[in-house]
Structure formats: C-alpha cells, structure tokens
Scaffold this active site. Structure first.
Site, PDB file in Angstrom:
ATOM      1  N   CYS A  11       5.696   2.143 -19.010  1.00 15.30           N
ATOM      2  CA  CYS A  11       5.072   3.052 -18.044  1.00 15.30           C
ATOM      3  C   CYS A  11       3.678   2.526 -17.753  1.00 15.30           C
ATOM      4  CB  CYS A  11       5.089   4.502 -18.533  1.00 15.30           C
ATOM      5  SG  CYS A  11       4.160   4.813 -20.049  1.00 15.30           S
ATOM      6  N   ASN A  14       1.383   3.849 -21.455  1.00 14.21           N
ATOM      7  CA  ASN A  14       2.079   3.794 -22.753  1.00 14.21           C
ATOM      8  C   ASN A  14       1.542   4.866 -23.720  1.00 14.21           C
ATOM      9  OD1 ASN A  14       2.561   1.410 -25.498  1.00 14.21           O
ATOM     10  ND2 ASN A  14       4.039   2.799 -24.646  1.00 14.21           N
ATOM     11  N   CYS A  16       2.332   8.483 -22.574  1.00 18.56           N
ATOM     12  CA  CYS A  16       3.110   9.697 -22.251  1.00 18.56           C
ATOM     13  C   CYS A  16       4.609   9.425 -22.155  1.00 18.56           C
ATOM     14  CB  CYS A  16       2.628  10.308 -20.931  1.00 18.56           C
ATOM     15  SG  CYS A  16       0.920  10.877 -20.963  1.00 18.56           S
ATOM     16  N   ARG A  17       5.040   8.731 -21.094  1.00 15.73           N
ATOM     17  CA  ARG A  17       6.477   8.627 -20.801  1.00 15.73           C
ATOM     18  C   ARG A  17       7.200   7.594 -21.662  1.00 15.73           C
ATOM     19  NH1 ARG A  17       5.458   7.618 -14.589  1.00 15.73           N
ATOM     20  NH2 ARG A  17       3.681   6.569 -15.596  1.00 15.73           N
ATOM     21  N   SER A  18       6.706   6.360 -21.682  1.00 18.39           N
ATOM     22  CA  SER A  18       7.454   5.334 -22.429  1.00 18.39           C
ATOM     23  C   SER A  18       7.468   5.569 -23.942  1.00 18.39           C
ATOM     24  CB  SER A  18       6.995   3.918 -22.061  1.00 18.39           C
ATOM     25  OG  SER A  18       5.646   3.694 -22.365  1.00 18.39           O
ATOM     26  N   ASP A 125       4.712  11.218 -13.811  1.00 13.10           N
ATOM     27  CA  ASP A 125       3.622  11.040 -14.769  1.00 13.10           C
ATOM     28  C   ASP A 125       3.056  12.415 -15.152  1.00 13.10           C
ATOM     29  OD1 ASP A 125       1.340  10.436 -16.064  1.00 13.10           O
ATOM     30  OD2 ASP A 125       0.433   9.282 -14.422  1.00 13.10           O
TER      31      ASP A 125
HETATM   32  P1  4NP Z   1       1.951   7.244 -18.896  1.00 16.11           P
HETATM   33  O1  4NP Z   1       0.864   8.295 -18.351  1.00 16.11           O
HETATM   34  O2  4NP Z   1       1.977   6.089 -17.920  1.00 16.11           O
HETATM   35  O3  4NP Z   1       3.233   8.018 -18.887  1.00 16.11           O
HETATM   36  O4  4NP Z   1       1.497   6.836 -20.285  1.00 16.11           O
HETATM   37  C1  4NP Z   1      -0.434   7.894 -17.995  1.00 16.11           C
HETATM   38  C2  4NP Z   1      -1.393   7.783 -18.967  1.00 16.11           C
HETATM   39  C3  4NP Z   1      -2.682   7.388 -18.619  1.00 16.11           C
HETATM   40  C4  4NP Z   1      -2.985   7.107 -17.298  1.00 16.11           C
HETATM   41  C5  4NP Z   1      -2.017   7.202 -16.333  1.00 16.11           C
HETATM   42  C6  4NP Z   1      -0.735   7.594 -16.684  1.00 16.11           C
HETATM   43  N1  4NP Z   1      -4.304   6.688 -16.952  1.00 16.11           N
HETATM   44  O5  4NP Z   1      -4.569   6.508 -15.746  1.00 16.11           O
HETATM   45  O6  4NP Z   1      -5.148   6.486 -17.833  1.00 16.11           O
END
Ligand code: 4NP
Length: 156
Positions: A11, A14, A16-18, A125
């Site tokens: 994702c 790294n 939240c989702r992955s 997200d």
């Molecule tokens: P993820 O969520 O891609 O599912 O881990 C996010 C976590 C952090 C950010 C964006 C999405 N960020 O912009 O810092």
C-alpha cells in the site's frame, strides 16, 4: 518439493491496509498448513512511516478478529522484492501505477480486490479517518484473501 512462494502486499504507507492483508493472509496460510510453502510480507510505495508499527486502527480491528499484527514494522518497496516475491498484490490504482513503474515488467502487479467476490475496486485508504473505515478494509481484505489463497495454492 518446489521452492516456497512469496506473496507481498503493498500500500502507500505500510501502516494501515497492507499490514492487515499481511496478517490475515499469513493466518490463512497457517490454517491451510502451507507455512512451509508460502511466505508473506508487506511494504509501502513510500518510506513515510519506515520502522513504525501498524496504525492503531489496524491493530485494533485485527485484534477484534483474533490476530496480532502489532509486531510488524513499515518498510518501503525495494528492487529485491521483484526477485523474492512471485505474487505482488496492491491495494489501489495509485499503488499499482507506482509499483508497476518500479517492476518494469519483471512481475505482474495484482490489485487485491480483483480477488474479491464483491469486487473489483480499490481498498480505500482509512488513514486519518474513523474506526469504521478499518472495519470496511478488514472485510474487503478478508474476502479477497480467501480467494487469493486459492489462486496461490493452485500454482504451488
Ligand atoms: P496505508 O495508509 O497506505 O494503508 O498504510 C496510509 C498511511 C499513511 C499515509 C497515507 C496512507 N501518509 O500519507 O502518510
């Protein structure tokens, strides 16, 4: 027996989702008795959160479903991943573009919800949103991971 097969979830951050997909899929692999044959990891297309544990929203929703993902640590996608992992599975179209650019044709890049019986589409997200976003993500991830494991197993 053939070489173990790697599955890498990707994702943006790294956190939240992955990490959820990583935890859910690893658990399914264990339940299926395939831990010696399938290894699992996750990473982000960015290094924004490198070294950090998963977001509390992901840790809590995983715990609600009996999984502990709190020991994971965020890391960025790297060149060596395209040798190490046969399956590269991203969460949304933006992850797909960024990962494909880096893969440069070495591996196909799949979107997780291409395996969702209720998909396809993005895994949204949930970062910075409310807790319910993590429940939605969990359900999508779980449905998709069951089908993904069938696909991975068929090619072992
Ligand atoms: P993820 O969520 O891609 O599912 O881990 C996010 C976590 C952090 C950010 C964006 C999405 N960020 O912009 O810092």
């Amino acid at each position: 027996m053939s070489e173990p097969v790697g599955v890498l979830f990707v994702c943006l951050g790294n956190i939240c989702r992955s990490p959820l997909a990583h935890g859910v899929f690893e658990h399914l692999v264990e339940q299926a008795g395939l831990s010696e044959r399938v290894f699992v990891d996750s990473c982000g297309t960015s290094s924004y959160h490198q070294g950090e544990p998963p977001d509390p929203g992901s840790v809590l929703v995983a715990r609600k479903h009996g999984l502990d993902i709190s020991q994971q640590a965020s890391r960025p996608l790297r060149e060596a991943d395209f040798q190490r992992f046969r399956w590269i599975v991203v969460m949304d179209g933006s992850n797909q573009r960024n990962t494909e650019r880096m893969a440069a044709g070495r591996r196909p890049v799949h979107q997780l919800r291409d395996f969702d019986p209720e998909g396809p589409g993005a895994v949204p997200d949930p970062w910075g949103g409310g807790r319910s976003g993590f429940d939605v993500v969990y359900e999508m991830v779980e449905r998709s991971c069951h089908v993904l494991l069938e696909r991975v197993s068929a090619e072992l």
